[in-house]
Design a protein around this motif. Structure first.
Motif, PDB file in Angstrom:
ATOM      1  N   LEU A  73       0.828  -1.210   0.000  1.00 36.75           N
ATOM      2  CA  LEU A  73       0.000   0.000   0.000  1.00 36.75           C
ATOM      3  C   LEU A  73       0.864   1.262   0.000  1.00 36.75           C
ATOM      4  CD1 LEU A  73      -2.873   1.335   0.387  1.00 36.75           C
ATOM      5  CD2 LEU A  73      -2.328   1.303   2.831  1.00 36.75           C
ATOM      6  N   ALA A  74       1.810   1.336   0.935  1.00 41.61           N
ATOM      7  CA  ALA A  74       2.555   2.578   1.154  1.00 41.61           C
ATOM      8  C   ALA A  74       3.691   2.793   0.164  1.00 41.61           C
ATOM      9  CB  ALA A  74       3.103   2.600   2.588  1.00 41.61           C
ATOM     10  N   VAL A  75       4.530   1.786  -0.042  1.00 40.46           N
ATOM     11  CA  VAL A  75       5.732   1.985  -0.856  1.00 40.46           C
ATOM     12  C   VAL A  75       5.447   1.719  -2.329  1.00 40.46           C
ATOM     13  CG1 VAL A  75       8.125   1.280  -1.238  1.00 40.46           C
ATOM     14  CG2 VAL A  75       7.244   1.485   1.094  1.00 40.46           C
ATOM     15  N   VAL A  76       4.953   0.509  -2.630  1.00 38.09           N
ATOM     16  CA  VAL A  76       4.704   0.176  -4.033  1.00 38.09           C
ATOM     17  C   VAL A  76       3.585   1.047  -4.594  1.00 38.09           C
ATOM     18  CG1 VAL A  76       4.064  -1.661  -5.635  1.00 38.09           C
ATOM     19  CG2 VAL A  76       5.519  -2.184  -3.668  1.00 38.09           C
ATOM     20  N   GLY A  77       2.487   1.167  -3.856  1.00 38.29           N
ATOM     21  CA  GLY A  77       1.343   1.925  -4.345  1.00 38.29           C
ATOM     22  C   GLY A  77       1.487   3.427  -4.183  1.00 38.29           C
ATOM     23  N   ALA A  78       1.462   3.899  -2.926  1.00 35.41           N
ATOM     24  CA  ALA A  78       1.426   5.350  -2.676  1.00 35.41           C
ATOM     25  C   ALA A  78       2.693   6.055  -3.162  1.00 35.41           C
ATOM     26  CB  ALA A  78       1.195   5.622  -1.196  1.00 35.41           C
ATOM     27  N   LEU A  79       3.861   5.553  -2.771  1.00 38.98           N
ATOM     28  CA  LEU A  79       5.083   6.231  -3.206  1.00 38.98           C
ATOM     29  C   LEU A  79       5.368   5.987  -4.676  1.00 38.98           C
ATOM     30  CD1 LEU A  79       7.344   5.783  -0.068  1.00 38.98           C
ATOM     31  CD2 LEU A  79       6.101   7.825  -0.821  1.00 38.98           C
ATOM     32  N   GLY A  80       4.951   4.834  -5.193  1.00 43.32           N
ATOM     33  CA  GLY A  80       5.071   4.601  -6.632  1.00 43.32           C
ATOM     34  C   GLY A  80       4.210   5.544  -7.445  1.00 43.32           C
ATOM     35  N   GLY A  81       3.012   5.859  -6.935  1.00 43.11           N
ATOM     36  CA  GLY A  81       2.131   6.809  -7.609  1.00 43.11           C
ATOM     37  C   GLY A  81       2.532   8.257  -7.373  1.00 43.11           C
ATOM     38  N   TYR A  82       3.162   8.504  -6.238  1.00 43.86           N
ATOM     39  CA  TYR A  82       3.562   9.858  -5.872  1.00 43.86           C
ATOM     40  C   TYR A  82       4.789  10.311  -6.671  1.00 43.86           C
ATOM     41  CZ  TYR A  82       5.228  13.609  -2.737  1.00 43.86           C
ATOM     42  OH  TYR A  82       5.669  14.796  -2.214  1.00 43.86           O
ATOM     43  N   THR A  83       5.779   9.455  -6.773  1.00 44.38           N
ATOM     44  CA  THR A  83       6.989   9.804  -7.519  1.00 44.38           C
ATOM     45  C   THR A  83       6.775   9.486  -8.995  1.00 44.38           C
ATOM     46  OG1 THR A  83       7.962   7.635  -7.102  1.00 44.38           O
ATOM     47  CG2 THR A  83       8.486   9.383  -5.538  1.00 44.38           C
ATOM     48  N   THR A  84       7.604  10.073  -9.837  1.00 43.81           N
ATOM     49  CA  THR A  84       7.365   9.885 -11.265  1.00 43.81           C
ATOM     50  C   THR A  84       8.640  10.009 -12.078  1.00 43.81           C
ATOM     51  OG1 THR A  84       6.199  10.744 -13.182  1.00 43.81           O
ATOM     52  CG2 THR A  84       6.646  12.317 -11.443  1.00 43.81           C
ATOM     53  N   VAL A  85       8.949   8.974 -12.801  1.00 47.24           N
ATOM     54  CA  VAL A  85      10.070   9.029 -13.732  1.00 47.24           C
ATOM     55  C   VAL A  85       9.611   9.590 -15.071  1.00 47.24           C
ATOM     56  CG1 VAL A  85      11.729   7.625 -15.025  1.00 47.24           C
ATOM     57  CG2 VAL A  85      11.345   7.187 -12.611  1.00 47.24           C
ATOM     58  N   SER A  86       8.382   9.288 -15.460  1.00 39.79           N
ATOM     59  CA  SER A  86       7.911   9.740 -16.770  1.00 39.79           C
ATOM     60  C   SER A  86       7.814  11.262 -16.843  1.00 39.79           C
ATOM     61  CB  SER A  86       6.570   9.091 -17.114  1.00 39.79           C
ATOM     62  OG  SER A  86       5.598   9.391 -16.126  1.00 39.79           O
ATOM     63  N   SER A  87       7.229  11.898 -15.837  1.00 43.07           N
ATOM     64  CA  SER A  87       7.156  13.366 -15.844  1.00 43.07           C
ATOM     65  C   SER A  87       8.544  13.980 -15.781  1.00 43.07           C
ATOM     66  CB  SER A  87       6.315  13.869 -14.665  1.00 43.07           C
ATOM     67  OG  SER A  87       4.970  13.509 -14.832  1.00 43.07           O
ATOM     68  N   PHE A  88       9.388  13.414 -14.945  1.00 48.25           N
ATOM     69  CA  PHE A  88      10.778  13.877 -14.843  1.00 48.25           C
ATOM     70  C   PHE A  88      11.455  13.827 -16.216  1.00 48.25           C
ATOM     71  CE2 PHE A  88      15.059  11.877 -14.536  1.00 48.25           C
ATOM     72  CZ  PHE A  88      15.787  12.985 -14.152  1.00 48.25           C
ATOM     73  N   SER A  89      11.302  12.721 -16.912  1.00 47.58           N
ATOM     74  CA  SER A  89      11.938  12.558 -18.220  1.00 47.58           C
ATOM     75  C   SER A  89      11.370  13.524 -19.252  1.00 47.58           C
ATOM     76  CB  SER A  89      11.767  11.116 -18.709  1.00 47.58           C
ATOM     77  OG  SER A  89      12.350  10.220 -17.794  1.00 47.58           O
ATOM     78  N   LEU A  90      10.054  13.647 -19.292  1.00 49.45           N
ATOM     79  CA  LEU A  90       9.420  14.559 -20.252  1.00 49.45           C
ATOM     80  C   LEU A  90       9.790  16.012 -19.986  1.00 49.45           C
ATOM     81  CD1 LEU A  90       5.866  12.952 -20.471  1.00 49.45           C
ATOM     82  CD2 LEU A  90       7.568  13.068 -22.307  1.00 49.45           C
ATOM     83  N   GLN A  91       9.796  16.400 -18.723  1.00 52.25           N
ATOM     84  CA  GLN A  91      10.123  17.779 -18.385  1.00 52.25           C
ATOM     85  C   GLN A  91      11.592  18.094 -18.660  1.00 52.25           C
ATOM     86  OE1 GLN A  91       8.619  17.577 -14.412  1.00 52.25           O
ATOM     87  NE2 GLN A  91       6.614  18.378 -14.993  1.00 52.25           N
ATOM     88  N   THR A  92      12.454  17.117 -18.430  1.00 52.32           N
ATOM     89  CA  THR A  92      13.874  17.313 -18.739  1.00 52.32           C
ATOM     90  C   THR A  92      14.073  17.479 -20.244  1.00 52.32           C
ATOM     91  OG1 THR A  92      14.501  16.024 -16.794  1.00 52.32           O
ATOM     92  CG2 THR A  92      16.182  16.321 -18.503  1.00 52.32           C
ATOM     93  N   LEU A  93      13.407  16.658 -21.027  1.00 54.02           N
ATOM     94  CA  LEU A  93      13.486  16.783 -22.488  1.00 54.02           C
ATOM     95  C   LEU A  93      12.941  18.132 -22.942  1.00 54.02           C
ATOM     96  CD1 LEU A  93      14.140  15.523 -25.238  1.00 54.02           C
ATOM     97  CD2 LEU A  93      11.824  14.541 -25.212  1.00 54.02           C
ATOM     98  N   ALA A  94      11.841  18.577 -22.349  1.00 56.90           N
ATOM     99  CA  ALA A  94      11.251  19.875 -22.714  1.00 56.90           C
ATOM    100  C   ALA A  94      12.221  21.021 -22.406  1.00 56.90           C
ATOM    101  CB  ALA A  94       9.929  20.082 -21.986  1.00 56.90           C
ATOM    102  N   LEU A  95      12.900  20.948 -21.262  1.00 56.58           N
ATOM    103  CA  LEU A  95      13.896  21.976 -20.947  1.00 56.58           C
ATOM    104  C   LEU A  95      14.995  21.993 -21.998  1.00 56.58           C
ATOM    105  CD1 LEU A  95      14.282  21.496 -17.086  1.00 56.58           C
ATOM    106  CD2 LEU A  95      13.358  23.515 -18.242  1.00 56.58           C
ATOM    107  N   TRP A  96      15.479  20.824 -22.351  1.00 55.41           N
ATOM    108  CA  TRP A  96      16.555  20.713 -23.340  1.00 55.41           C
ATOM    109  C   TRP A  96      16.108  21.266 -24.694  1.00 55.41           C
ATOM    110  CZ3 TRP A  96      21.507  19.076 -22.428  1.00 55.41           C
ATOM    111  CH2 TRP A  96      22.321  18.940 -23.552  1.00 55.41           C
TER     112      TRP A  96
END
Length: 129
Positions: A73-96
């Motif tokens: 519930l807490a780590v796999v679900g909540a923290l997995g949903g809370y953190t994001t690699v996809s947004s990080f990657s897209l936003q980094t590409l957009a900055l570049w």
């Protein structure tokens, strides 16, 4: 209901909670600091790493055993949903692509280095609780 179904439901519930948290924090920080740098995604990834480290330090993860319901519930679900690699990657590409390579590099280095430092600090503190 079998334990496999229960595990999936726990992860789904946690993911919904974490996703809503990410949305709230990201929007709050975008309003507060603007969108010239992805502060919201940066903050959720760093704070999520810290929280995951704390929970690992407190709960441990017994090797060879299935994760507990709380871990799912807490780590796999909540923290997995809370953190994001996809947004990080897209936003980094957009900055570049927008002509801000220094900001893109700062985002990658800051997220990775500070994320590792925070998960380590969280684990260290969690073990001492």
């Amino acid at each position: 209901m079998g334990s496999g179904v229960a595990s999936v439901l726990l992860v789904a519930l946690g993911g919904a909670i974490g996703g809503m948290g990410r949305f709230a924090v990201s929007n709050l920080l975008a309003r507060q600091f603007g969108t010239h740098f992805p502060w919201g995604t940066f903050a959720v990834n760093i704070s999520g790493a810290f929280a995951a480290g704390c929970l690992l330090g407190i709960l441990g993860l017994p090797s060879g055993q299935a994760p507990t319901s709380f871990w799912l519930l807490a780590v796999v679900g909540a923290l997995g949903g809370y953190t994001t690699v996809s947004s990080f990657s897209l936003q980094t590409l957009a900055l570049w692509q927008s002509g801000y390579p220094q900001r893109a590099i700062a985002n990658v280095l800051g997220t990775c280095l500070l994320g590792f430092a925070m998960v380590s600090l969280g684990w260290w503190l969690g073990e001492r609780l």
